[in-house]
Scaffold this active site. Structure first.
Site, PDB file in Angstrom:
ATOM      1  N   ASP A  57     -63.236   1.456 -26.111  1.00  0.00           N
ATOM      2  CA  ASP A  57     -63.193   2.104 -24.808  1.00  0.00           C
ATOM      3  C   ASP A  57     -62.176   1.385 -23.929  1.00  0.00           C
ATOM      4  O   ASP A  57     -61.665   0.324 -24.277  1.00  0.00           O
ATOM      5  CB  ASP A  57     -64.580   2.148 -24.164  1.00  0.00           C
ATOM      6  CG  ASP A  57     -65.180   0.774 -23.966  1.00  0.00           C
ATOM      7  OD1 ASP A  57     -64.422  -0.209 -23.915  1.00  0.00           O
ATOM      8  OD2 ASP A  57     -66.413   0.674 -23.860  1.00  0.00           O
ATOM      9  N   CYS A 109     -87.095   0.350 -44.557  1.00  0.00           N
ATOM     10  CA  CYS A 109     -88.266   1.128 -44.965  1.00  0.00           C
ATOM     11  C   CYS A 109     -88.557   0.998 -46.458  1.00  0.00           C
ATOM     12  O   CYS A 109     -89.697   1.185 -46.895  1.00  0.00           O
ATOM     13  CB  CYS A 109     -88.078   2.596 -44.579  1.00  0.00           C
ATOM     14  SG  CYS A 109     -88.203   2.885 -42.801  1.00  0.00           S
TER      15      CYS A 109
END
Length: 388
Positions: free
Chosen positions: A101, A326
């Protein structure tokens, strides 16, 4: 004057593969690889994801684009140092596309004692109070030193709500700054010692929540034939429906053959609605920041692992998730890490949330490929926003 022979031949294309209403499925080829869109860019503010994720971790969770912050890298460690070390890609070991940015948002939100003139902004560093000047040329030089794939133009970020007259004057100044950014980047890309001579430039649409200012500003900057266009100054506290209304007003005036970026957005529901309106690129610190506090996204909704009900829960964060976390760890263990303030909790939760976002975008692309995006949005928008 820059001669055409001094400029590199840009290896850059943006191709729309499929559409569903205004929604676009596309890919963008850059010097650092191809980006499949719509895409969420993982935010590595100072060249690293907060939560302890490395460049290799980003590859493992199938990140496409890393976003880094011009302001933060300029004030610490310094873009000149990073250039000497080979640029941000070599410095971080991330080989894929990087968007930097402009530093504008941070200058206007973090820095104190700002003084805005036509030339740029003088401000005090939030780290040590040192006086710094940044304008269009300085922002382009910093981003050129970093060698990112995509540089964002330097713009003024106006707080919402704002006076109409000030917003109008700010849009006009942002346009003048954009013209200077384009000229400076052309000069920098012509230099033999530039880290990335194929650096791309995206312009930023501003205008607060005034639809007429937004559309007029977009029309004006579209004439500059930039590599891509962003909608800035949203997701800063205005009602969600106002944000969607602004996108609806602006996108008809954004070039159809250029990539579109909605800055600082957002939640899964925000992304689904913006994709529906023709946006390609997204970024937000929210999924990683929320993760560090135990707020995790799942296929069934949002969970807070700090809740006592997970104390004995040996199931994964999301039974439908195949992320590295997970596959191995339980809710009970990660809750224990959070309660114990162990650093590992940050790493595991951030890795899961960013995997979730990266694969939500993959699911969106697959739905666009198969012509089922409208149905996918209807099914997912409410579920993914539900707090369990």
């Amino acid at each position: 004057e820059i001669k055409e022979k001094d400029m590199p031949q840009q290896d850059y294309t943006y191709e729309i593969i499929n559409t569903d209403g205004r929604a676009k499925r596309a890919h963008m080829t850059t010097v650092h690889g191809t980006i499949e869109t719509p895409v969420f860019m993982n935010v590595a503010t100072a060249g690293a994801i907060k939560g302890g994720l490395s460049a290799q971790d980003l590859r493992d969770i199938e990140t496409q684009v890393m976003l880094s912050n011009t302001y933060h890298l300029h004030v610490r460690t310094g873009d000149a140092v990073i250039k000497e070390l080979g640029g941000l890609h070599k410095f971080t070991t991330w080989e894929g596309p990087i968007l930097t940015d402009s530093g504008g948002f941070q200058v206007f939100s973090l820095a104190s004692l700002r003084h805005i003139t036509e030339e740029g902004v003088t401000f005090a560093s939030h780290i040590d109070g040192k006086r710094i000047f940044m304008g269009p040329e300085e922002s382009m030089t910093v981003q050129s030193n970093l060698g990112s794939t995509i540089a964002m133009a330097f713009d003024e970020c106006v707080e919402n709500p704002a006076e109409y007259s000030y917003s109008k004057a700010s849009c006009e100044r942002t346009t003048r700054w954009l013209i200077r950014c384009k000229a400076k980047m052309a000069e920098l890309n012509s230099r033999s010692d530039t880290v990335n001579r194929e650096q791309l430039l995206f312009g930023i649409n501003q205008g607060c929540t005034f639809a007429d200012l937004r559309t007029e500003h977009m029309k004006r900057i579209a004439e500059l034939e930039l590599d891509g266009y962003a909608i800035g100054g949203l997701a800063v506290g205005e009602p969600t429906e106002v944000m969607y209304d602004i996108i609806d007003n602006v996108t008809p005036y954004m070039p159809q053959d250029k990539i579109r970026y909605l800055m600082g957005v957002g939640t899964p529901a925000n992304i689904l609605n913006a994709v529906e309106r023709g946006v390609d690129l997204f970024d937000c610190v929210m999924p990683s920041r929320n993760a560090r506090h135990g707020h995790l996204f799942t296929s069934q909704g949002i969970i807070n692992l700090n809740n006592k009900k997970y104390e004995y829960d040996m199931s994964p964060i999301d039974e439908n998730c195949s992320c590295p976390v997970c596959k191995r760890y339980s809710r009970a263990y990660i809750r224990h890490l959070l309660k114990s303030q162990e650093m590992l909790s940050q790493r595991l939760t951030v890795m899961h949330n960013l995997w979730f976002y990266n694969h939500l975008m993959e699911d969106i692309r697959n739905a666009l490929d198969s012509g089922t995006f409208s149905q996918f949005k209807r099914e997912k928008e409410i579920v993914l926003s539900t707090r369990i």
